[in-house]
Design a protein around this motif. Structure first.
Motif, PDB file in Angstrom:
ATOM      1  N   VAL A   1     -78.548   8.543   0.450  1.00 38.32           N
ATOM      2  CA  VAL A   1     -78.548   9.294  -0.938  1.00 38.32           C
ATOM      3  C   VAL A   1     -80.022   9.688  -1.352  1.00 38.32           C
ATOM      4  CG1 VAL A   1     -77.921   9.544  -3.352  1.00 38.32           C
ATOM      5  CG2 VAL A   1     -76.257   8.598  -1.418  1.00 38.32           C
ATOM      6  N   ASP A   2     -80.237  10.931  -1.380  1.00 37.49           N
ATOM      7  CA  ASP A   2     -81.742  10.964  -1.795  1.00 37.49           C
ATOM      8  C   ASP A   2     -81.954  11.311  -3.245  1.00 37.49           C
ATOM      9  OD1 ASP A   2     -84.482  12.014  -1.095  1.00 37.49           O
ATOM     10  OD2 ASP A   2     -83.788  13.940  -1.614  1.00 37.49           O
ATOM     11  N   GLU A   3     -80.821  12.259  -3.792  1.00 39.92           N
ATOM     12  CA  GLU A   3     -80.741  12.591  -5.030  1.00 39.92           C
ATOM     13  C   GLU A   3     -79.617  12.709  -5.604  1.00 39.92           C
ATOM     14  OE1 GLU A   3     -83.548  16.009  -7.508  1.00 39.92           O
ATOM     15  OE2 GLU A   3     -83.195  16.168  -5.510  1.00 39.92           O
ATOM     16  N   ILE A   4     -79.402  12.273  -6.925  1.00 39.36           N
ATOM     17  CA  ILE A   4     -78.010  12.364  -7.601  1.00 39.36           C
ATOM     18  C   ILE A   4     -78.459  13.480  -8.656  1.00 39.36           C
ATOM     19  CG2 ILE A   4     -76.510  11.355  -9.221  1.00 39.36           C
ATOM     20  CD1 ILE A   4     -77.115   8.543  -7.926  1.00 39.36           C
ATOM     21  N   PHE A   5     -77.753  14.441  -8.609  1.00 38.99           N
ATOM     22  CA  PHE A   5     -78.084  15.743  -9.214  1.00 38.99           C
ATOM     23  C   PHE A   5     -77.423  15.486 -10.928  1.00 38.99           C
ATOM     24  CE2 PHE A   5     -77.600  17.705  -5.010  1.00 38.99           C
ATOM     25  CZ  PHE A   5     -78.982  17.734  -4.877  1.00 38.99           C
ATOM     26  N   SER A   6     -78.359  15.285 -11.822  1.00 40.55           N
ATOM     27  CA  SER A   6     -77.840  14.986 -13.266  1.00 40.55           C
ATOM     28  C   SER A   6     -77.356  16.605 -13.697  1.00 40.55           C
ATOM     29  CB  SER A   6     -78.866  14.604 -14.045  1.00 40.55           C
ATOM     30  OG  SER A   6     -80.160  15.254 -13.923  1.00 40.55           O
TER      31      SER A   6
ATOM     32  N   TYR B   1     -72.466  15.185  -7.700  1.00 39.85           N
ATOM     33  CA  TYR B   1     -73.113  15.746  -6.482  1.00 39.85           C
ATOM     34  C   TYR B   1     -74.230  15.244  -6.115  1.00 39.85           C
ATOM     35  CZ  TYR B   1     -69.647  19.563  -6.155  1.00 39.85           C
ATOM     36  OH  TYR B   1     -68.406  20.241  -6.331  1.00 39.85           O
ATOM     37  N   VAL B   2     -74.657  14.967  -4.779  1.00 36.30           N
ATOM     38  CA  VAL B   2     -75.798  14.316  -4.373  1.00 36.30           C
ATOM     39  C   VAL B   2     -76.497  15.098  -3.200  1.00 36.30           C
ATOM     40  CG1 VAL B   2     -74.930  11.968  -5.124  1.00 36.30           C
ATOM     41  CG2 VAL B   2     -74.635  12.786  -2.861  1.00 36.30           C
ATOM     42  N   SER B   3     -77.675  14.901  -2.933  1.00 40.02           N
ATOM     43  CA  SER B   3     -78.207  15.159  -1.687  1.00 40.02           C
ATOM     44  C   SER B   3     -78.537  14.182  -0.813  1.00 40.02           C
ATOM     45  CB  SER B   3     -79.552  15.903  -1.826  1.00 40.02           C
ATOM     46  OG  SER B   3     -80.620  15.116  -2.554  1.00 40.02           O
ATOM     47  N   LEU B   4     -77.932  14.289   0.274  1.00 36.29           N
ATOM     48  CA  LEU B   4     -77.800  13.139   1.543  1.00 36.29           C
ATOM     49  C   LEU B   4     -79.155  13.715   2.552  1.00 36.29           C
ATOM     50  CD1 LEU B   4     -74.242  12.816   2.024  1.00 36.29           C
ATOM     51  CD2 LEU B   4     -75.694  11.473   0.775  1.00 36.29           C
ATOM     52  N   ILE B   5     -79.957  12.825   2.934  1.00 34.32           N
ATOM     53  CA  ILE B   5     -80.908  12.788   3.955  1.00 34.32           C
ATOM     54  C   ILE B   5     -80.546  12.126   5.149  1.00 34.32           C
ATOM     55  CG2 ILE B   5     -83.324  12.793   4.679  1.00 34.32           C
ATOM     56  CD1 ILE B   5     -82.659  14.561   2.199  1.00 34.32           C
TER      57      ILE B   5
END
Length: 122
Positions: free
Chosen positions: A50-55, A31-35
């Motif tokens: 991709v702003d952040e890859i959720f660990s 899962y990632v956040s996209l901006i």
């Protein structure tokens, strides 16, 4: 339902309202956040990163709360002292007195919902 999907579910209204923040699942990444901008009518993205890859689900929860803060900020921008933030979490300390109780109640509600998801047995 896994914790990531549950978090997405409880924040679904906020995510729907977001114009430039999205959650996606990328194969072999997670899962990632996209901006970026998404043209929902044409189901076509105009520009995204991709702003952040959720660990972990905890990381996703923090990101979703930041997005909620941004939405709250935009909804109440005229009543706030600042017109922008480098770190939206600073908003917690700068909510005007007339909005403080409402902000606190909603934030506590989100935190309770997040804790319920994160404390569930997998």
């Amino acid at each position: 339902m896994d914790k990531y999907k549950e978090l997405i579910s409880i924040f679904s209204d906020i995510l729907e309202k977001s114009k430039n923040y999205h959650i996606a699942y990328i194969y072999q990444v997670g899962y990632v956040s996209l901006i970026g901008l998404l043209n929902k009518e044409e189901e076509q993205n105009l520009s995204m990163i991709v702003d952040e890859i959720f660990s972990s689900p905890e990381c996703m929860a923090e990101s979703l709360l930041r997005n909620w803060r941004w939405q709250w900020f935009y909804d109440n921008k005229d009543l706030l002292p600042r017109k922008d933030y480098d770190n939206i979490c600073q908003l917690d300390y700068e909510v005007p007195d007339c909005l403080k109780e409402q902000y606190k109640q909603v934030m506590l509600s989100w935190q309770d919902k997040i804790q319920a998801v994160l404390q569930e047995e997998s």
